[in-house]
Enzyme design. Structure first.
Site, mmCIF file in Angstrom:
data_model
loop_
_atom_site.group_PDB
_atom_site.id
_atom_site.type_symbol
_atom_site.label_atom_id
_atom_site.label_comp_id
_atom_site.label_asym_id
_atom_site.label_seq_id
_atom_site.Cartn_x
_atom_site.Cartn_y
_atom_site.Cartn_z
ATOM 1 N N GLU A 1 -19.477 -23.062 -0.360
ATOM 2 C CA GLU A 1 -19.168 -21.767 -0.969
ATOM 3 C C GLU A 1 -19.625 -20.557 -0.162
ATOM 4 O OE1 GLU A 1 -20.672 -21.878 -4.964
ATOM 5 O OE2 GLU A 1 -19.188 -23.350 -5.592
ATOM 6 N N TYR B 1 -14.910 -23.615 -11.317
ATOM 7 C CA TYR B 1 -15.567 -23.535 -12.630
ATOM 8 C C TYR B 1 -14.744 -22.735 -13.637
ATOM 9 C CZ TYR B 1 -19.590 -25.682 -10.481
ATOM 10 O OH TYR B 1 -20.390 -26.587 -9.837
ATOM 11 N N ASN C 1 -14.341 -26.231 -5.131
ATOM 12 C CA ASN C 1 -15.298 -26.083 -6.230
ATOM 13 C C ASN C 1 -14.654 -25.124 -7.216
ATOM 14 O OD1 ASN C 1 -16.955 -27.457 -4.457
ATOM 15 N ND2 ASN C 1 -18.570 -25.914 -4.402
ATOM 16 N N GLU D 1 -16.810 -29.859 -6.616
ATOM 17 C CA GLU D 1 -17.662 -29.528 -7.776
ATOM 18 C C GLU D 1 -16.789 -29.189 -8.971
ATOM 19 O OE1 GLU D 1 -20.702 -26.492 -7.278
ATOM 20 O OE2 GLU D 1 -21.214 -27.275 -5.297
ATOM 21 N N HIS E 1 -26.107 -25.651 1.980
ATOM 22 C CA HIS E 1 -25.913 -25.260 0.579
ATOM 23 C C HIS E 1 -26.943 -24.157 0.291
ATOM 24 C CE1 HIS E 1 -24.127 -26.803 -3.425
ATOM 25 N NE2 HIS E 1 -24.788 -25.696 -3.714
ATOM 26 N N ARG F 1 -22.206 -36.612 -3.297
ATOM 27 C CA ARG F 1 -22.253 -35.403 -2.482
ATOM 28 C C ARG F 1 -23.636 -34.767 -2.643
ATOM 29 N NH1 ARG F 1 -20.350 -29.534 -3.537
ATOM 30 N NH2 ARG F 1 -20.886 -28.690 -1.491
HETATM 31 C C1 FCB Z 1 -21.853 -23.565 -7.736
HETATM 32 C C2 FCB Z 1 -22.917 -24.008 -6.752
HETATM 33 C C3 FCB Z 1 -23.838 -25.066 -7.278
HETATM 34 C C4 FCB Z 1 -24.181 -24.859 -8.743
HETATM 35 C C5 FCB Z 1 -22.942 -24.608 -9.555
HETATM 36 C C6 FCB Z 1 -23.204 -24.425 -11.017
HETATM 37 O O1 FCB Z 1 -21.395 -22.303 -7.410
HETATM 38 O O2 FCB Z 1 -22.328 -24.500 -5.575
HETATM 39 O O3 FCB Z 1 -24.977 -25.104 -6.465
HETATM 40 O O4 FCB Z 1 -25.127 -23.877 -8.875
HETATM 41 O O5 FCB Z 1 -22.287 -23.472 -9.061
#
Ligand code: FCB
Length: 444
Positions: free
Chosen positions: A167, A289, A287, A350, A122, A78
């Site tokens: 995002e 985290y 995505n 992600e 992006h 990607r």
């Molecule tokens: C996400 C982004 C990516 C990167 C990660 C850590 O929010 O899409 O570009 O910065 O965080």
């Protein structure tokens, strides 16, 4: 030459990157300026004044980087396409050299039997479009669809999956509401049109991409699940407001054809827009985290919530982001229950973490392994997940934090541009090798 890309029926193990974070060569071959080039030059915006002018020099070193992806045994890569390379002004003439770069890149992927997952936006909006209002301007949605058509007409025969936007929540919140990312506006709830105009651009682009022969189209949304800071009803109400504004605002219009309750009027939403926004998609990119703690706002706050620590004091990554794999499992099952049959197959577009520079990066292996387990648990609960991309292949330019965070499976020495795979690279390669075509561990 048209080469046939790798299989898309298998689980898409991959890695993810973004143009602005790795390419460098910002002034080469006719590339125009983006909002991030401008932002990097404003004093105090980026830690230590770092810029992405060189970054990982991927623009010149891409064959070596694709070899590293192939060395993982991955199925997919990607990457993102820099709009200002393709259309330096964001509208009008195409820069042939910019488009040629991505043409060579997708051929390079096919030669290595890797699927191309191409993100069209992006965050690197051409500066001339920002000068005309950026995503606050409804016209930007139409410009985005035009750009999508230009790229797809050239690449659709070799791109396995198109991701329209990366995002849109982050662009709205960090870029236009809080002002910590480009373009650095601090409009708070005044940034809501940015969400809608991106979603409208997404819908128009879906149509343009299909018209140009795209096989598969999706969006990569960022989900930060809210966790109420306490069981007080005020905190629960604030968490619901948070989830509506930051999470569901970017998925409900696409999968349900309407906005969740955002607590304000949306005069920028015109009749007929939601029919465009809710055009069917083939993949929902997730995505993820970390979750965030949410509490009731203080008296007089403009936003209906305040962000706080996640309850339970989980460990944190080098970014200070809480490590809660269970929240990914819960997010995936929530997406299934919230959207039911309207939910297309998911790909985790992600997932990753930053730690220190060490090559022996055990904490990253632990993080990734726990998150892959969470995805598999959700699959066992019936959620249709078809791919997982680690963020990121390489250490890279982490936006306002510059080069300080280290997200790569591969270490980059920025003085020499030398790439050195970390322990997590070998771990991921072994995980992929030990997985069956459905992404689950192979039976012995
Ligand atoms: C996400 C982004 C990516 C990167 C990660 C850590 O929010 O899409 O570009 O910065 O965080």
């Amino acid at each position: 030459m048209t080469l046939v890309p790798g299989s898309t029926s298998e689980f898409q193990w991959g890695v993810a990157t973004a143009a602005f974070q790795i390419e460098g060569a910002t002034g080469e071959d006719g590339r125009g300026a983006s909002v991030w080039d401008t932002f990097c030059r404003e004093p105090g915006r980026i830690r230590d004044g770092h810029t992405a002018d060189v970054a990982c020099d991927h623009y010149h070193r891409w064959p070596e980087d694709l070899d590293l992806i192939a060395g993982l045994g991955a199925r997919a890569y990607r990457f993102s396409i820099a709009w200002p390379r393709v259309q330096p002004d964001g509208s009008g003439p195409v820069n042939a050299k910019g488009l040629d770069f991505y043409d060579r890149l997708v051929d390079g992927l096919a030669e290595r039997d890797l699927n191309a997952t191409a993100t069209l936006f992006h965050w690197d909006l051409p500066q001339p479009l920002e000068d005309a209002g950026g995503w606050l301007n409804r016209d930007t949605a139409a410009r985005f669809a035009e750009y999508a058509a230009i790229v797809a007409e050239r690449l659709a025969d070799r791109v396995a999956l198109w991701i329209t936007l990366n995002e849109p929540m982050v662009v709205m919140a960090y870029g236009y509401a809080f002002g910590v990312y480009a373009p650095g506006r601090t409009l708070m709830l005044g940034a809501l049109p940015v969400a809608h105009h991106q979603l409208l651009g997404h819908g128009l682009a879906v149509e343009a991409l299909r018209g140009a022969g795209a096989r598969s189209v999706g969006i990569a949304n960022h989900y930060t699940p809210g966790r109420a800071a306490s069981d007080r009803p005020e905190d629960a109400a604030a968490t619901e407001a948070f989830d509506n504004l930051l999470n569901w605002q970017f998925t409900d219009p696409i999968l349900r054809g309407g906005y969740p309750d955002l607590g304000v009027d949306l005069p920028h939403v015109h009749d007929g827009d939601l029919a465009v926004v809710s055009a069917p998609i083939d993949v929902l990119g997730v995505n993820y985290y970390n979750p965030v703690g949410v509490a009731a706002p203080a008296e007089g706050d403009e936003l209906p919530f305040t962000m706080t620590d996640v309850p339970g004091a989980p460990p944190v990554t080098g970014m200070g982001w809480p490590v809660v794999p269970a929240a990914l499992h819960r997010l995936l099952t929530t997406l299934k229950s919230r959207y039911g049959d309207a939910l297309p197959p998911i790909q985790i577009t992600e997932s990753g973490c930053s730690y220190d520079e060490a090559l022996d990066d055990r904490p990253r292996i632990d993080y990734l392994s726990a998150h892959v387990d969470a995805v598999r648990a959700a699959m066992n609960d019936g959620v249709d997940v078809r791919g997982y991309y680690v963020w990121s292949l390489l250490d890279n330019f982490e936006w306002a934090e510059g080069y300080h965070p280290r997200f790569g499976l591969v270490h980059v020495d920025y003085a020499t541009q030398r790439r050195t795979p970390r322990a997590s690279y070998a771990w991921y390669r072994d995980l992929i090798a030990a997985s069956g075509p459905d992404g689950r561990p192979r039976r012995r």
